[in-house]
Design an enzyme around this catalytic site. Structure first.
Site, PDB file in Angstrom:
ATOM      1  N   ARG A  58       0.779  -1.243   0.000  1.00 40.11           N
ATOM      2  CA  ARG A  58       0.000   0.000   0.000  1.00 40.11           C
ATOM      3  C   ARG A  58       0.806   1.287   0.000  1.00 40.11           C
ATOM      4  O   ARG A  58       0.271   2.352  -0.251  1.00 40.11           O
ATOM      5  CB  ARG A  58      -0.967   0.000   1.186  1.00 40.11           C
ATOM      6  CG  ARG A  58      -2.150  -0.913   0.974  1.00 40.11           C
ATOM      7  CD  ARG A  58      -2.876  -1.197   2.257  1.00 40.11           C
ATOM      8  NE  ARG A  58      -1.989  -1.914   3.169  1.00 40.11           N
ATOM      9  CZ  ARG A  58      -2.360  -2.411   4.345  1.00 40.11           C
ATOM     10  NH1 ARG A  58      -3.582  -2.239   4.773  1.00 40.11           N
ATOM     11  NH2 ARG A  58      -1.505  -3.073   5.101  1.00 40.11           N
TER      12      ARG A  58
ATOM     13  N   ASP B 220      -0.151 -14.404  -0.082  1.00 42.37           N
ATOM     14  CA  ASP B 220      -0.234 -14.238   1.373  1.00 42.37           C
ATOM     15  C   ASP B 220      -0.078 -15.591   2.047  1.00 42.37           C
ATOM     16  O   ASP B 220      -0.468 -16.616   1.470  1.00 42.37           O
ATOM     17  CB  ASP B 220      -1.559 -13.596   1.783  1.00 42.37           C
ATOM     18  CG  ASP B 220      -1.485 -13.060   3.202  1.00 42.37           C
ATOM     19  OD1 ASP B 220      -1.022 -11.928   3.390  1.00 42.37           O
ATOM     20  OD2 ASP B 220      -1.842 -13.804   4.140  1.00 42.37           O
TER      21      ASP B 220
END
Ligand code: CP3
Length: 349
Positions: A34, A80
């Site tokens: 991000r 992930d």
């Protein structure tokens, strides 16, 4: 095999093969994410984080974004650690600003279902991402595949959520040792399968993240972290002897040396609280150290970042070393500071 030459042109793989590099190879944990505007745009296009992970086109793009911008020496697969519990059948979601949720929390009755599950059905997009990235990545850049360590993955599977209480995790172990051990055994087997497929799809090295290894008593740490990781590493080595294995036992402290001494340990990633001088003295004789700058210094930037990064390079001069952080980059990191960090490391000579 034909890619043998490729492996030797990569600075990261050379370092993992114990060769000292004049300039240490550099990549950063959570180098995709991000803090990058181009990641935020990609994420908006994908919808959810999980949709992004499961779309090989977009996940390959997320993997490559930080390489294009910063010219890191290695890419890390964009995925992930919780995709494995998802592949075992748990529902996975990421609530904005809250962290991951796995539903329902694992109960002993689920274990037989897990044992029968074909994990590759839900993991196919990950293998496809690996293959695409390897095809697009320059030969001198290494591609790192990864998985969570069984203990860390188990903590999320058992609590079902963004847990924060280490005492509750230890209590899970003391109360339900047999059940937690059985879950860890399943995770050892499936992690070997998962990482083998990543390697077969094109990953040049693999890293196992044990984010929740910290603060465990010695016997517990051995049972839930060191031994399961050793089993995974040994089995990967038997199947893929050329592929380096890196461990990141966050918070392992004085026990880090026990990981470094494992014959399957090609690289040990140190966290930001590991004293560099002690790592150099006790870990470097056994393995290639990776890490361990405080990610907050990259948020800070300026003179503090320079002093920290140069000091770290200086500490590991003359031994095989991979520059990295002691945990992931945070969303508030200015991208310019990351660019500056790469410059500092490459100028440190
Ligand atoms: O390092 C990289 O760039 C590769 C990708 C990667 C992600 N997660 C992407 C991600 C890697 C290697 C991970 C590992 C991971 N995931 C760990 C181990 C390392 C660590 O950070 O301790 C753990 C514990 C997880 C589980 C997880 N995933 C948590 C706790 C969270 C929420 C926290 C957060 O930052 O929001 C995630 C989400 C996640 N994984 C994001 C990214 C880029 C943020 C998702 C988003 O875009 O909203």
């Amino acid at each position: 095999m034909g890619d043998q030459t490729l492996k030797h042109t990569s600075a990261l793989l050379s370092a993992l093969n114990n060769k000292v590099q004049a300039i240490p190879p550099i990549w950063l944990m959570r180098q995709a994410g991000r803090y990058l505007p181009e990641y935020r745009a990609l994420r908006a296009k994908a919808g959810s984080f999980l949709d992004l992970c499961n779309n090989p086109d977009l996940a390959a793009e997320a993997t490559l974004q930080p390489i294009r911008r910063f010219d890191f020496d290695a890419a890390i697969l964009f995925a992930d650690i919780l995709l494995l519990p998802f592949a075992l059948g748990q529902n996975l979601s990421f609530a904005e600003g809250e962290g991951p949720h796995l539903d329902p929390p694992v109960a002993p009755t689920h274990l037989d279902v897990f044992r029968k599950r074909n994990i590759h059905e839900r993991l196919q997009p990950v293998y496809e991402t690996v293959a695409r990235v390897r095809k697009e990545l320059a030969p001198e850049k290494a591609l790192i595949g990864f998985a969570g360590a069984p203990w860390t993955v188990a903590t999320y599977m058992l609590t079902g959520g963004p847990h924060k209480d280490p005492a509750a995790l230890r209590k899970h172990w003391y109360d339900e040792q047999e059940f937690v051990s059985a879950l860890i055994d399943i995770l050892v087997d499936t992690t070997v399968e998962y990482l083998s497929r990543q390697i077969e799809s094109g990953a040049d090295a693999v890293q196992l993240f044990d984010t929740w290894a910290g603060g465990l008593p010695e016997d517990v740490l051995r049972a839930v972290s060191i031994e399961p990781l050793a089993r995974i590493g040994d089995r990967l080595k038997a199947a893929h002897p050329e592929t380096p294995v890196i461990f990141f036992p966050k918070g392992a402290g004085a026990m880090a040396e026990d990981y470094a001494r494992l014959s399957c340990c090609d690289g040990l990633s140190i966290d930001f609280s590991t004293p560099w001088s002690i790592a150099r003295r006790t870990l470097s004789p056994h393995t290639t150290v990776q890490g361990g700058l405080d990610p907050m210094l990259v948020v800070k930037g300026g003179r503090d970042l320079e002093t920290g990064a140069r000091g770290l390079c200086e500490t590991f001069r003359g031994v095989p070393f991979i520059f990295n952080l002691g945990h992931g980059l945070t969303p508030d990191t200015p991208p310019e500071h990351v660019a500056r960090l790469v410059e500092i490391v490459r100028d440190a000579e």
